[in-house]
Design a protein around this motif. Structure first.
Motif, PDB file in Angstrom:
ATOM      1  N   PRO A 239      36.721   5.221  40.602  1.00 52.63           N
ATOM      2  CA  PRO A 239      37.260   3.804  39.684  1.00 52.63           C
ATOM      3  C   PRO A 239      38.144   2.927  39.388  1.00 52.63           C
ATOM      4  O   PRO A 239      38.734   3.916  41.068  1.00 52.63           O
ATOM      5  CB  PRO A 239      36.798   4.426  38.970  1.00 52.63           C
ATOM      6  CG  PRO A 239      36.802   5.619  37.886  1.00 52.63           C
ATOM      7  CD  PRO A 239      37.057   6.214  39.956  1.00 52.63           C
ATOM      8  N   ARG A 245      38.555  -1.567  34.288  1.00 45.98           N
ATOM      9  CA  ARG A 245      37.448  -1.709  34.065  1.00 45.98           C
ATOM     10  C   ARG A 245      37.159  -2.298  32.832  1.00 45.98           C
ATOM     11  O   ARG A 245      35.876  -2.549  32.543  1.00 45.98           O
ATOM     12  CB  ARG A 245      37.545   0.244  33.841  1.00 45.98           C
ATOM     13  CG  ARG A 245      37.239   0.961  35.262  1.00 45.98           C
ATOM     14  CD  ARG A 245      36.409   2.049  35.475  1.00 45.98           C
ATOM     15  NE  ARG A 245      34.772   1.899  35.932  1.00 45.98           N
ATOM     16  CZ  ARG A 245      33.924   3.089  35.683  1.00 45.98           C
ATOM     17  NH1 ARG A 245      34.718   4.073  35.508  1.00 45.98           N
ATOM     18  NH2 ARG A 245      32.421   2.678  35.488  1.00 45.98           N
ATOM     19  N   ASP A 368      31.766   3.118  39.800  1.00 50.76           N
ATOM     20  CA  ASP A 368      32.581   1.772  39.081  1.00 50.76           C
ATOM     21  C   ASP A 368      32.629   0.647  40.758  1.00 50.76           C
ATOM     22  O   ASP A 368      32.874   0.978  41.562  1.00 50.76           O
ATOM     23  CB  ASP A 368      34.129   2.218  39.153  1.00 50.76           C
ATOM     24  CG  ASP A 368      34.272   1.087  38.910  1.00 50.76           C
ATOM     25  OD1 ASP A 368      33.882  -0.092  38.868  1.00 50.76           O
ATOM     26  OD2 ASP A 368      35.684   0.613  38.760  1.00 50.76           O
TER      27      ASP A 368
END
Length: 511
Positions: A239, A245, A368
């Protein structure tokens, strides 16, 4: 789509016109026929090496124009979209990943990719690689395997589809993949995944093509492949940083909309070029493409407004993309009402998987997928493939596939008392989805593991924190950022010192 070697749609210009009841003829019509015959005889007499008898200039011109439209979807379309939709510190890297993929794919496509996808059969799922793409033995100037134009036109047309597939895969990996790893990933994935899918579904020698799978313009080969491959690669790369994020706002929504506009309009060539000729089916495909897309965008916009209280420009772009993707396998095979129905579903089903299911599923939350390529392309592509098996209209299927009774949607098959044919078609569509899914999970995993042995798949923590400046030594904007001033930016550093008047400085140096 692209694998119809001698389909009626690609050779219809050679067929005589048969009428059940001859129309009354008068002196004017006789003179027109005589003039028409004289024009044809003159054209045949004027055939040259550069314009042989088999070349239909109108079809060739449309195919090259359609290819150019698809190319513009990638460069500059997705280059602009990727550069604008990501966080400011990733703008250069994201746009550059798309640009690199376009260039690298072209070289690989000419060297071996085109023939592995559409050449002589090596295995039931892949063609024999050779250097015909470099015009060995005059290959490019000879008539192609489909259509009334040279192989060079087909090579270029198919290249832009291969290139955009790799660029779509990149959408899942933005904001953390090592650019050097991406440089290795592109040719390897093109060679061992894309060519296999293209040959199996589109080549006349492919096993899924022979089974009768319906993929008008790439719902399986391009969109389902990119969605599954991007999600799989995102798993192996890992990710983005927790900070990215949590907050990853677009740095320029206007550029995002500009790139999306190029993507939408370019789809005119994406689906309109699928019949390999400037014919009725191409026109039907273009209208259905825009009708489904507009419907999907409006549905997504309404859902965003109802559940989140405000319309979202980025959400509208997602709805646009899912509509474009969903109609792709069916564009020239369904009627207008069916295209609208597909738009209703493509604007709602991927919206649900992205906005609701994704947040509740542990696996989806763990991986992700930066731009949600799994939802906008994988889910929408699968949905389109299934709906094609249900809604494909027999008359339109004949325009594209020829007089083959296998090609019929389940709804029409049941109405015509041929439920078994419709069920068979649905089984073939589902088999095509399963094959592309398994292929891309396995091949993408192997490619990522192999690349990871050579270079790190993921950027270092320092690079992840800094973004473009640390990776490329370049920044997207001279003055922009979270509390950043010009003096603190890369453009204001000593590496880029400038006088008040750069031109006068250069003049002084010359003197």
């Amino acid at each position: 789509m692209h694998g119809l070697a001698l389909s009626p749609s690609s050779t219809r210009h050679l067929a005589p016109l048969h009428l059940s009841t001859p129309a009354p003829r008068d002196a004017n019509s006789t003179r027109r026929d005589h003039l028409h015959r004289r024009v044809l005889s003159i054209e045949l007499a004027m055939a040259t090496e550069a314009a042989p008898e088999w070349l239909v200039k109108g079809d060739n011109a449309w195919q090259l124009a359609a290819a150019a439209l698809v190319g513009l979807q990638s460069v500059p379309g997705l280059v602009i979209l990727y550069g604008g939709i990501v966080k400011k510190k990733w703008a250069v890297n994201s746009a550059f990943m798309a640009l690199y993929a376009f260039a690298a794919t072209m070289v690989c496509w000419c060297l071996w990719g085109f023939r592995m996808s559409f050449g002589d059969r090596l295995l039931p799922f892949v063609g024999r690689p050779d250097f015909s793409g470099l015009d060995a033995a005059g290959f490019l100037s000879a008539q192609g395997f489909a259509g009334a134009y040279p192989a060079a036109t087909l090579l270029f047309f198919q290249f832009v589809f291969a290139a955009i597939t790799l660029i779509l895969v990149a959408g899942s990996l933005l904001g953390r993949m090592n650019f050097k790893a991406w440089m290795l990933f592109v040719p390897l994935w093109l060679t061992f995944s894309y060519t296999v899918g293209a040959f199996s579904v589109w080549s006349p020698n492919g096993f899924l093509f022979k089974a009768g799978v319906m993929d008008f313009a790439g719902g399986f080969v391009i969109h389902l492949s990119s969605g599954i491959a991007g999600f799989t690669a995102a798993f192996w790369v890992g990710p983005r940083t927790a900070k990215d994020r949590e907050a990853f706002p677009p740095n320029n929504i206007l550029l995002t909309l500009a790139g999306a506009g190029l993507l939408w309009m370019g789809w005119t060539g994406f689906n309109g070029g699928a019949p390999y000729a400037a014919n009725i089916d191409a026109s039907v495909a273009v209208v259905n493409t825009h009708l489904c897309t507009a419907t999907s965008l409006l549905v997504w916009l309404i859902l965003d407004s109802f559940f989140f209280g405000r319309p979202s420009a980025v959400g509208a772009v997602n709805g646009m993309i899912t509509g474009l993707v969903c109609i792709t396998p069916a564009a020239g095979l369904v009627q207008g009402w069916a295209a609208m129905l597909m738009g209703l579903l493509s604007g709602s089903v991927p919206w649900f998987t992205m906005m609701v299911l994704h947040k509740r599923c542990r696996v989806l939350k763990h991986v992700d997928d930066t731009l949600a390529i799994l939802h906008t392309h994988g889910v929408a592509g699968s949905l389109g493939g299934i709906l094609t098996g249900v809604l494909a209209e027999p008359r339109l299927c004949r325009l594209f596939f020829g007089d083959d009774p296998r090609y019929v949607g389940l709804a029409y098959a049941i109405r015509g008392g041929r439920a078994h044919a419709g069920l068979r078609q649905m089984a073939v569509q589902l088999a095509g989805i399963a094959f592309i899914l398994v292929l891309n999970v396995i091949v993408t995993s192997v490619v990522c593991l192999l690349v990871g042995l050579l270079v790190p798949l993921r950027l270092s923590e320092e690079q992840l924190e800094a973004g473009d400046d640390a990776i490329h030594g370049e920044d997207a904007y001279a003055v922009w950022g979270d509390g950043e001033t010009y003096e603190q930016s890369v453009h204001g550093s000593r590496r880029y010192q400038m006088t008040a008047n750069p031109m006068s400085s250069k003049v002084d140096d010359i003197i």
